[in-house]
Design an enzyme around this catalytic site. Structure first.
Site, mmCIF file in Angstrom:
data_model
loop_
_atom_site.group_PDB
_atom_site.id
_atom_site.type_symbol
_atom_site.label_atom_id
_atom_site.label_comp_id
_atom_site.label_asym_id
_atom_site.label_seq_id
_atom_site.Cartn_x
_atom_site.Cartn_y
_atom_site.Cartn_z
ATOM 1 N N HIS A 235 -35.642 16.733 50.045
ATOM 2 C CA HIS A 235 -35.477 16.653 48.599
ATOM 3 C C HIS A 235 -35.041 18.015 48.077
ATOM 4 C CE1 HIS A 235 -37.115 12.629 48.315
ATOM 5 N NE2 HIS A 235 -38.151 13.001 49.037
ATOM 6 N N CYS A 277 -30.450 17.089 47.156
ATOM 7 C CA CYS A 277 -29.988 17.245 45.785
ATOM 8 C C CYS A 277 -29.882 18.731 45.447
ATOM 9 C CB CYS A 277 -30.941 16.563 44.814
ATOM 10 S SG CYS A 277 -30.991 14.759 44.976
#
Length: 413
Positions: A235, A277
Site C-alpha cells: 500500500h 499507490c
C-alpha cells in the site's frame, strides 16, 4: 435504483471478505485461533514429536492436540477434530494437520484432506497438511530432520510466506540428499499469500531487511552478476511512501539506494518494479475537444490519462553528490511505478494490470530493448478503463518510468 444496487453489491463484497478471510487483498488475514492436530502411528519416536513442537511454536499454533493411533483410525480422529471445530464458539483462523506414519500405510490421504474441507468453521480459511512418511516404524530420523529444518527456517524468516518457507526447505533437503532420489513435493490451492510468522510481511522494515539480505547475498555470490530485479508491492501513502500494516512508512527511493551500494552490481542494471499507490488522485482522463456529434460517432478518439505523453530529462551538472535520479550514485537504475506521481495504483482480485501486461509484453518479445517494451506496456495500460473499488466511474492509469541506464538493456540475447 443504481445506488441501491451499488450498495447491495458493496455490502455483499464486505460480507464475502469477512467470510472467506482473504479480504480481496491477496493475503489471508488468519484472524482467530490457530489449531493443530498431530496424528502419529504407534512406533514413531518422540524425536519427531519434539521437532514438531518447534515448528508449531514458530508458526504461532497455540493449540495443538497430539494423538497416537493406528493409521486406520486417522480418518475417524480427523472427523472428531472437525466436529470439535464446528461446535466451538471462538473463530478459527487456520488449521494444521500433521500425519506421521510409515511409508505405504497412508494410502488415501486425500480422504483426510476432504474430511477437513467439510469443516464449516474453516470455510474459506487455510488448511495445512503435513504428510511425513518414514522408511520404517523405528526410523524417525527422516521426519525429525525435516521438521527440525522447517522449524529453523521459520525462526530465521518469520516474515516469509509459507510457500517461500517450503521452497527454501526443499532446497536444503535437496542439497543434503547428496544424490538420493528423495524430494518433498507440495500441492496448493491457496488463493492468497499465507504468512504465519510473528512479523507482518508488508511492514516496511521487512522490505528493508529482505533487501539488505539480498544485497549481502549478491556481494558474496561466487559467480558474476549481470542484472538485478526487485519487485515491491504494498500500500502507498499520499507522498508516495510505502505503508506497512502497522502504519509505519518508508520512501521507496531509500530502498532503491540500498541496492545501489551493492558492490556486485556496480555498473550493472538494477530494475525496480513498484506496485503501490503514490497518492489519492483518481485520474478521469483527458477527452478530445468538442466535436460534432456525427464525427464523434464515426471516429471517437480515446480518453487518455492526464499524465501520458510526457518526457522529462534531468541533467544536473553542478557536481552535487545528492541521490537525485541521474546522479552518479544513482546510475544504471530503472524504476517503474504502477501509477503517476500523486495517483492511485489500481489492482483487484485478479491482480495488477501493470504486472499482467508486463508479463504479456516480455513473453511476446523477450529479446527486445527493455525501455521499448516498457513503453509498449504503458501504451496498453493507458488504453485500459479502470473501475476503482470506491467509484462507479471509469478511471485511467499511467505508468511512470525513471531511467538512469547508460546502455541498452535486453533481458535475453
Amino acid at each position: 435504483m443504481a445506488f441501491l444496487v451499488s450498495g447491495t453489491l458493496w455490502a455483499s463484497a464486505q460480507l464475502a471478505d469477512a467470510w472467506d478471510s482473504l479480504g480481496r487483498k491477496g493475503k489471508y488475514s488468519v484472524q482467530g485461533s490457530r489449531v493443530a492436530l498431530v496424528l502419529s502411528s504407534p512406533g514413531v519416536s518422540a524425536t519427531a514429536a519434539a521437532a514438531l513442537d518447534g515448528v508449531s511454536q514458530a508458526l504461532g499454533f497455540e493449540t495443538c492436540e497430539k494423538r497416537v493411533v493406528p493409521v486406520q483410525s486417522f480418518l475417524e480422529e480427523l472427523r472428531v477434530f472437525r466436529e470439535q471445530l464446528d461446535v466451538r464458539r471462538a473463530a478459527v483462523g487456520c488449521a494444521l494437520v500433521v500425519l506421521m506414519a510409515p511409508s505405504g500405510q497412508l494410502r488415501q490421504p486425500q480422504l483426510l484432506v476432504k474430511e477437513l474441507s467439510h469443516c464449516g468453521a474453516l470455510q474459506g480459511r487455510p488448511k495445512i497438511f503435513l504428510l511425513l512418511l518414514s522408511s520404517g516404524l523405528k526410523s524417525a530420523r527422516e521426519p525429525a530432520a525435516f521438521l527440525a529444518a522447517l522449524g529453523e527456517i521459520c525462526s530465521q524468516h518469520p516474515h516469509w510466506s509459507l510457500l517461500q518457507l517450503l521452497t527454501e526447505l526443499f532446497c536444503r533437503v535437496a542439497e543434503e540428499a547428496a544424490g538420493n532420489t528423495h524430494c518433498p513435493v507440495f500441492r496448493t490451492s491457496l488463493r492468497g499469500s499465507l504468512c504465519l510468522g510473528a512479523m507482518d510481511p508488508w511492514r516496511p522494515e521487512a522490505f528493508w531487511e529482505e533487501l539488505v539480505q539480498f544485497r549481502e547475498k549478491l556481494d558474496t555470490h561466487k559467480e558474476p552478476v549481470s542484472c538485478a530485479l526487485v519487485a515491491l508491492m504494498a500500500h502507498g501513502g499520499p507522498q508516495g511512501q510505502l505503508l506497512g500494516a502497522d502504519g509505519r512508512e518508508v520512501q521507496p527511493e531509500l530502498l532503491v539506494g540500498e541496492l545501489s551500494c551493492c558492490r556486485a552490481l556496480r555498473g550493472c542494471p538494477k530494475i525496480f518494479l513498484l506496485q503501490a499507490c503514490r497518492g489519492e488522485n483518481r485520474d478521469p482522463g483527458v477527452g478530445p475537444r468538442a466535436l460534432p456529434w456525427y464525427w464523434r460517432w464515426l471516429r471517437a478518439p480515446p480518453v487518455l490519462p492526464t499524465h501520458a505523453d510526457v518526457l522529462q530529462v534531468h541533467a544536473d551538472f553542478s557536481g552535487s553528490s545528492s541521490s537525485t535520479p541521474g546522479s552518479s550514485g544513482q546510475a544504471d537504475i530503472l524504476t517503474v511505478y504502477a501509477a503517476a506521481e500523486g495517483c492511485v495504483a489500481y489492482r483487484d482480485e485478479k491482480g495488477s494490470d501493470f504486472v499482467q501486461t508486463l508479463v504479456e509484453v516480455i513473453r511476446a518479445n523477450a529479446g527486445g530493448d527493455l525501455l521499448e517494451l516498457l513503453t509498449e506496456v504503458n501504451r496498453r495500460v493507458c488504453e485500459l478503463d479502470v473501475l476503482g473499488p470506491d467509484s462507479e466511474e471509469l478511471r485511467k492509469a499511467c505508468l511512470e518510468i525513471r531511467s538512469s541506464l547508460r546502455r541498452g538493456l535486453r533481458l535475453k540475447d
